[in-house]
Design a protein around this motif. Structure first.
Motif, mmCIF file in Angstrom:
data_model
loop_
_atom_site.group_PDB
_atom_site.id
_atom_site.type_symbol
_atom_site.label_atom_id
_atom_site.label_comp_id
_atom_site.label_asym_id
_atom_site.label_seq_id
_atom_site.Cartn_x
_atom_site.Cartn_y
_atom_site.Cartn_z
ATOM 1 N N ALA A 42 -4.962 -3.131 -8.499
ATOM 2 C CA ALA A 42 -5.525 -2.251 -7.381
ATOM 3 C C ALA A 42 -6.069 -1.234 -7.795
ATOM 4 O O ALA A 42 -6.145 -0.788 -8.903
ATOM 5 N N ILE A 72 0.546 -4.447 -12.301
ATOM 6 C CA ILE A 72 -0.294 -3.910 -10.910
ATOM 7 C C ILE A 72 0.503 -3.027 -10.482
ATOM 8 O O ILE A 72 1.367 -2.920 -10.155
ATOM 9 N N LYS A 73 -0.169 -1.832 -10.455
ATOM 10 C CA LYS A 73 0.337 -0.506 -9.615
ATOM 11 C C LYS A 73 -0.039 -0.534 -8.321
ATOM 12 O O LYS A 73 -1.309 -0.601 -8.105
ATOM 13 N N PRO A 74 0.782 -0.089 -7.379
ATOM 14 C CA PRO A 74 0.500 0.041 -6.003
ATOM 15 C C PRO A 74 -0.696 0.994 -6.024
ATOM 16 O O PRO A 74 -0.529 2.233 -6.438
ATOM 17 N N GLN A 75 -1.515 0.654 -4.932
ATOM 18 C CA GLN A 75 -2.610 1.884 -4.833
ATOM 19 C C GLN A 75 -2.276 2.630 -3.500
ATOM 20 O O GLN A 75 -1.440 2.507 -2.568
ATOM 21 N N SER A 77 -2.237 5.284 -0.335
ATOM 22 C CA SER A 77 -2.995 5.090 0.685
ATOM 23 C C SER A 77 -3.474 6.474 1.340
ATOM 24 O O SER A 77 -2.850 7.426 0.952
#
Length: 77
Positions: A42, A72-75, A77
């Motif tokens: 992300a 994968i690291k959450p983006q 918002s």
């Protein structure tokens, strides 16, 4: 790869492995395009895994895909 791919030993190994496991496929499409797998993180993480087929039937390692996906690291918002 065109015709050179047809004469490679590894291609025939991959073909027989697939045939032995019951995969039948079809003869539609171009047939000369090699595939690949990309795991993209992300935001600005970029490409975490890149696997491009070197010959027909060249498979990516499932553990390496899972390992890359876990990075994968959450983006935010």
């Amino acid at each position: 790869m065109m015709m050179s791919g047809f004469f490679r030993f590894g291609v025939w190994q991959n073909f027989f492995r697939a045939w032995k496991n019951g995969y039948s496929g079809n003869l539609e499409g171009e047939g000369f395009t090699l595939g690949g797998v990309f795991v993209i993180g992300a935001g600005r993480q970029g490409v975490l895994l890149e696997h491009r087929e070197k010959e027909f039937g060249d498979k990516v390692s499932l553990p390496s895909v899972l390992e890359a996906a876990e990075k994968i690291k959450p983006q935010a918002s």
